[in-house]
Motif scaffolding. Sequence first.
Motif, PDB file in Angstrom:
ATOM      1  N   ILE A  73       0.861  -1.196   0.000  1.00 51.04           N
ATOM      2  CA  ILE A  73       0.000   0.000   0.000  1.00 51.04           C
ATOM      3  C   ILE A  73       0.892   1.241   0.000  1.00 51.04           C
ATOM      4  O   ILE A  73       1.455   1.601   1.050  1.00 51.04           O
ATOM      5  CB  ILE A  73      -0.942   0.013   1.218  1.00 51.04           C
ATOM      6  CG1 ILE A  73      -1.701  -1.320   1.328  1.00 51.04           C
ATOM      7  CG2 ILE A  73      -1.931   1.167   1.121  1.00 51.04           C
ATOM      8  CD1 ILE A  73      -2.512  -1.465   2.600  1.00 51.04           C
ATOM      9  N   TYR A  95       0.625   3.827   2.822  1.00 48.72           N
ATOM     10  CA  TYR A  95       1.192   3.453   4.121  1.00 48.72           C
ATOM     11  C   TYR A  95       2.720   3.541   4.083  1.00 48.72           C
ATOM     12  O   TYR A  95       3.348   3.903   5.076  1.00 48.72           O
ATOM     13  CB  TYR A  95       0.740   2.047   4.501  1.00 48.72           C
ATOM     14  CG  TYR A  95      -0.611   2.028   5.187  1.00 48.72           C
ATOM     15  CD1 TYR A  95      -0.742   1.633   6.510  1.00 48.72           C
ATOM     16  CD2 TYR A  95      -1.767   2.434   4.521  1.00 48.72           C
ATOM     17  CE1 TYR A  95      -1.978   1.617   7.143  1.00 48.72           C
ATOM     18  CE2 TYR A  95      -3.003   2.431   5.131  1.00 48.72           C
ATOM     19  CZ  TYR A  95      -3.109   2.028   6.450  1.00 48.72           C
ATOM     20  OH  TYR A  95      -4.338   2.040   7.072  1.00 48.72           O
ATOM     21  N   ASP A 118      -7.529   2.537   0.884  1.00 47.29           N
ATOM     22  CA  ASP A 118      -6.261   2.085   1.458  1.00 47.29           C
ATOM     23  C   ASP A 118      -6.448   1.569   2.879  1.00 47.29           C
ATOM     24  O   ASP A 118      -5.795   0.596   3.293  1.00 47.29           O
ATOM     25  CB  ASP A 118      -5.240   3.230   1.449  1.00 47.29           C
ATOM     26  CG  ASP A 118      -4.796   3.596   0.047  1.00 47.29           C
ATOM     27  OD1 ASP A 118      -4.750   2.689  -0.798  1.00 47.29           O
ATOM     28  OD2 ASP A 118      -4.509   4.780  -0.192  1.00 47.29           O
ATOM     29  N   ASN A 151      -7.973  -1.767   2.658  1.00 46.14           N
ATOM     30  CA  ASN A 151      -6.952  -2.678   2.130  1.00 46.14           C
ATOM     31  C   ASN A 151      -5.999  -3.132   3.237  1.00 46.14           C
ATOM     32  O   ASN A 151      -5.547  -4.287   3.257  1.00 46.14           O
ATOM     33  CB  ASN A 151      -6.166  -1.990   1.013  1.00 46.14           C
ATOM     34  CG  ASN A 151      -5.363  -2.966   0.184  1.00 46.14           C
ATOM     35  OD1 ASN A 151      -5.579  -4.179   0.231  1.00 46.14           O
ATOM     36  ND2 ASN A 151      -4.424  -2.450  -0.582  1.00 46.14           N
TER      37      ASN A 151
END
Length: 461
Positions: free
Chosen positions: A50, A53, A109, A112
């Motif tokens: 991701i 992140y 996100d 996810n």
Amino acid sequence: MSSGTGGRAGAETFTGTEPVRTQRARILSELLSDLDRLAEIAVATMRAEIPAYAAQSEAFLADVRDQVVRHYRGKLAVLFEDRTVRPEDIAYVRQAAMRRARAGVALADYINAFRVGQQVFWESVLARAGHTYAGREAALSLAAPLMRYCDFASTHAANAYMEFQQYAAAEAVRETRDLLETLLAGAVPTRGPQLAAAQAHGLCPDTRTPLLVVVAVVLSPQGVVPRGPDRGADARHAACAALARMTDRTGGRTLSVVRQSEIVAVPVLGQNGDPEELCDRLQALRESLLAEGIVLAMGISTVGAGIAQIPQAYQEARAVLEFLPEDGGVAALPRITPFQYLALGADDTARNLVDPRITALLDEDRARGGVLTATIRAFAAADLNLRSAAEDLQIHPNTAQYRLRRIQERTGRSLRRINDLVELLVAIALQDSLPPTNPERKRLATATNEDRGISDVRSSP
């Protein structure tokens, strides 16, 4: 008896046997003793998969790791007790979701990351199941409750995230609206949320940073009847958002607020900003919205030196809207001269003072293409140099001389006398500035808007 074997014939009986229960307890115990390492793997996987992140700070990732540990611990508690997950088991999720939203992590996100955490946990379950039949059945018995936990927790997290986003958006709208009202009242924010909002939009109270004020009104497209209780609300908010996305040289967003039936924006020029360039960008924005069926009438003020000038600039932007035709356009004060502005604001008395011979000549000339009007303008722009004017018009000097004689014969004014030339230019400017409701305006607008900084942008298929 544990559930989750998914309808496999004969499996439910075996799932509840002592060997399976023993293997299940072993798997869960091993996971519990390995929580910290599993959390590290989960966070590392999030960073790898991701990008949002991966771009975060170490403090942010430490918070994520703490949440992963809490989720894993909560899952294990539910699985050890062989029960369904309850809201109190994940009460901490709301604040974590708010922190992710505040940090600018997109909802996709964020969800996810939940998926990644679940995947790491499940892969660890499978790795510990081993190759025995009892071990595989024990792992399989954990699948359904783990899915239920993940669905329950991610749904609550997403709802908390959306609630906070909606709150933050409403709070931001309220703060910007309050800030604009403060600025329009002539006050200067000195502390608190309004000062922070002002600085975020490049409006620093202690500087004289050049700025403009834009007032825009949404008009109904020709032949289209908007529907709904507030017929222009969607269009106003779309236009407001488009204006807010106009950034200054430092990347700051433009203060833009829907204020009743109008949109008010305060774009900052910066110390080396070019008002002409900003007007071009606003013109391009207006045309892009026009392609989406949003028709704007847009007034742009003169350049103000700092936020103390905003009230005056707002009045200028509202006043100049009156110069636009019924189908909108852009009226940009930085693009016009004081002489043109005075002509735009003239009343019928000023037009009645024009010699009828001049009015008749100009009306006739406009109907025939405006060559004499263009000659007057070119002669004035060339500082009364006939040869230069002829070059600009791309005609022979003798032709230019002939036109000057015709103008003098018809009006009694010589273009070589300053007073006469000024009178002709005033008459031209007054005819250019016929009000939007005047039936002559549409006939003359196309030929004159280019010369006076008022852009009458027509809708086109």
